[in-house]
Scaffold this motif. Structure first.
Motif, PDB file in Angstrom:
ATOM      1  N   ARG A 123      64.813  24.356  36.630  1.00 11.14           N
ATOM      2  CA  ARG A 123      64.117  23.397  37.483  1.00 11.14           C
ATOM      3  C   ARG A 123      63.910  23.954  38.897  1.00 11.14           C
ATOM      4  O   ARG A 123      62.843  23.778  39.496  1.00 11.14           O
ATOM      5  CB  ARG A 123      64.896  22.084  37.529  1.00 11.14           C
ATOM      6  CG  ARG A 123      64.071  20.926  38.092  1.00 11.14           C
ATOM      7  CD  ARG A 123      64.826  19.619  38.100  1.00 11.14           C
ATOM      8  NE  ARG A 123      65.901  19.638  39.068  1.00 11.14           N
ATOM      9  CZ  ARG A 123      67.200  19.487  38.785  1.00 11.14           C
ATOM     10  NH1 ARG A 123      67.573  19.308  37.530  1.00 11.14           N
ATOM     11  NH2 ARG A 123      68.108  19.511  39.731  1.00 11.14           N
ATOM     12  N   GLU A 175      60.224  24.479  40.650  1.00  6.99           N
ATOM     13  CA  GLU A 175      59.854  23.721  41.839  1.00  6.99           C
ATOM     14  C   GLU A 175      59.638  24.596  43.061  1.00  6.99           C
ATOM     15  O   GLU A 175      59.344  24.081  44.140  1.00  6.99           O
ATOM     16  CB  GLU A 175      60.904  22.633  42.087  1.00  6.99           C
ATOM     17  CG  GLU A 175      60.856  21.560  41.006  1.00  6.99           C
ATOM     18  CD  GLU A 175      61.879  20.453  41.197  1.00  6.99           C
ATOM     19  OE1 GLU A 175      62.748  20.563  42.093  1.00  6.99           O
ATOM     20  OE2 GLU A 175      61.812  19.471  40.439  1.00  6.99           O
ATOM     21  N   ARG A 201      61.819  10.906  36.578  1.00  3.07           N
ATOM     22  CA  ARG A 201      63.034  11.632  36.225  1.00  3.07           C
ATOM     23  C   ARG A 201      63.607  11.115  34.917  1.00  3.07           C
ATOM     24  O   ARG A 201      63.702   9.911  34.696  1.00  3.07           O
ATOM     25  CB  ARG A 201      64.087  11.480  37.315  1.00  3.07           C
ATOM     26  CG  ARG A 201      63.845  12.347  38.536  1.00  3.07           C
ATOM     27  CD  ARG A 201      65.024  12.261  39.491  1.00  3.07           C
ATOM     28  NE  ARG A 201      64.835  13.093  40.665  1.00  3.07           N
ATOM     29  CZ  ARG A 201      65.707  13.207  41.642  1.00  3.07           C
ATOM     30  NH1 ARG A 201      66.842  12.521  41.594  1.00  3.07           N
ATOM     31  NH2 ARG A 201      65.461  13.978  42.677  1.00  3.07           N
ATOM     32  N   ILE A 238      65.545  16.075  33.992  1.00  5.88           N
ATOM     33  CA  ILE A 238      64.266  16.728  33.731  1.00  5.88           C
ATOM     34  C   ILE A 238      63.184  15.923  34.441  1.00  5.88           C
ATOM     35  O   ILE A 238      63.193  14.690  34.412  1.00  5.88           O
ATOM     36  CB  ILE A 238      63.965  16.780  32.217  1.00  5.88           C
ATOM     37  CG1 ILE A 238      64.935  17.697  31.498  1.00  5.88           C
ATOM     38  CG2 ILE A 238      62.535  17.224  31.972  1.00  5.88           C
ATOM     39  CD1 ILE A 238      64.805  19.156  31.834  1.00  5.88           C
ATOM     40  N   TYR A 256      54.813  17.544  36.283  1.00  2.00           N
ATOM     41  CA  TYR A 256      54.510  18.326  37.483  1.00  2.00           C
ATOM     42  C   TYR A 256      53.014  18.601  37.542  1.00  2.00           C
ATOM     43  O   TYR A 256      52.306  18.578  36.527  1.00  2.00           O
ATOM     44  CB  TYR A 256      55.200  19.694  37.431  1.00  2.00           C
ATOM     45  CG  TYR A 256      56.699  19.714  37.555  1.00  2.00           C
ATOM     46  CD1 TYR A 256      57.324  19.673  38.804  1.00  2.00           C
ATOM     47  CD2 TYR A 256      57.510  19.832  36.422  1.00  2.00           C
ATOM     48  CE1 TYR A 256      58.709  19.743  38.917  1.00  2.00           C
ATOM     49  CE2 TYR A 256      58.900  19.902  36.525  1.00  2.00           C
ATOM     50  CZ  TYR A 256      59.490  19.854  37.783  1.00  2.00           C
ATOM     51  OH  TYR A 256      60.863  19.924  37.892  1.00  2.00           O
TER      52      TYR A 256
END
Length: 305
Positions: free
Chosen positions: A203, A207, A221, A235, A239
């Motif tokens: 993650r 990001e 989330r 998770i 995105y």
């Protein structure tokens, strides 16, 4: 009798507006389906509310105003069209499809307008009425369990996650109609590792470039449970990139991600995403499949599954 409600273990908040998130997702919907349906107006929703003598939750209004009939497909268990919304006793049925005897709705006297799972007695699993008169009732423990899960308490969370599921399901079924030997609008990601510390690494790397589709973290989330998992282990459901040219969605019980682009792209585009995120992608036209399988074998040997 149903179990008595208790105070939620989380802080109760007002419902979010999700219009901005829905408008972003709209760009990645299966456009022929979106264009084939009706998009509703504020005036049409007002008429429905007057008929029901009830103010709809704002996220539900925004669903109809932005996506309309796209989310009201009778072939799947999605939402009722505004003209189909109706009271069954004390419950406003929000999903009441033809092929099921279950759905989701609102209890008219609930001040939070939270999400209830309901069932219809006198109706078989295909929604066909039997001899007795159908009666809607809340599924046992539904009114109790929802108070301990944000995902089953708030209509904004419920709607966003159902919309994302619908978008992903459409692309899973239909993307081949736009796929060639060189181009595809849909790519499937490598399996994610299982250990908590590895998920955190994945993650964090993603990001560095990708952006969650909403600043309201509760909406997107999905909390992870298991050994050594904590509040920081989750998770992100969806995105996009800084230019908003792609959508990356979790699926398959959050074990992997899929990538959707507005137009078919060559595999070199997926490779560019791989360089920035550390993920591997493959397409059903065969591109990237061997690389992804080799990576998953390496992860298996390292005990990451």
């Amino acid at each position: 009798m149903f179990l008595k409600k208790e105070k939620p273990k989380f802080e109760v908040r007002p419902l979010y507006s999700i219009r901005e998130e829905l408008e972003l997702i709209r760009e990645f919907c299966w456009q022929p389906k979106l264009e084939a349906g009706k998009i509703y107006t504020e005036e049409e929703i007002d008429v429905v509310e007057k008929r029901l003598n009830f103010k709809l939750p704002q996220p539900l209004r925004e669903l109809y105003l932005v996506l309309g009939d796209y989310m009201c497909d009778k072939k799947d268990t999605w939402f009722c069209r505004p003209e189909e919304l109706h009271w069954s006793g004390k419950y406003l049925l929000v999903t009441a499809m033809e092929r099921t005897n279950r759905g989701w709705g609102i209890y008219g006297k609930d001040p939070y307008l939270s999400v209830y799972n309901w069932q219809r007695s006198g109706v078989n699993s295909y929604g066909e009425e039997k001899d007795e008169k159908p009666k809607s009732e809340v599924v046992r423990k539904s009114a109790y369990n929802q108070y301990f899960s944000k995902a089953c308490f708030y209509w904004d969370i419920f709607i966003i996650q159902h919309v994302l599921d619908k978008v992903l399901w459409d692309w899973w079924k239909l993307h081949k109609t736009r796929m060639t030997e060189e181009m595809s609008p849909f790519y499937i990601g490598c399996l994610l590792p299982r250990p908590a510390e590895e998920i955190r690494k994945v993650r964090k790397r993603m990001e560095e470039w990708l952006i969650p589709i909403s600043l309201k973290s509760e909406l997107i989330r999905v909390e992870l449970y298991g050994k050594n998992m904590g509040p920081e282990d989750y998770i992100v459901y969806a995105y996009t990139d800084p230019e908003k040219t792609l959508l990356i969605l979790s699926f398959s019980a959050q074990e992997k991600y899929g990538m959707i682009t507005k137009e078919p792209v060559p595999y070199s585009f997926a490779e560019q995403v791989e360089e920035k995120t550390g993920m591997l992608f493959w397409s059903w036209n065969g591109q990237g499949r061997e690389r992804t399988e080799e990576k998953e074998k390496e992860m298996q040997a390292a005990g990451l599954f």
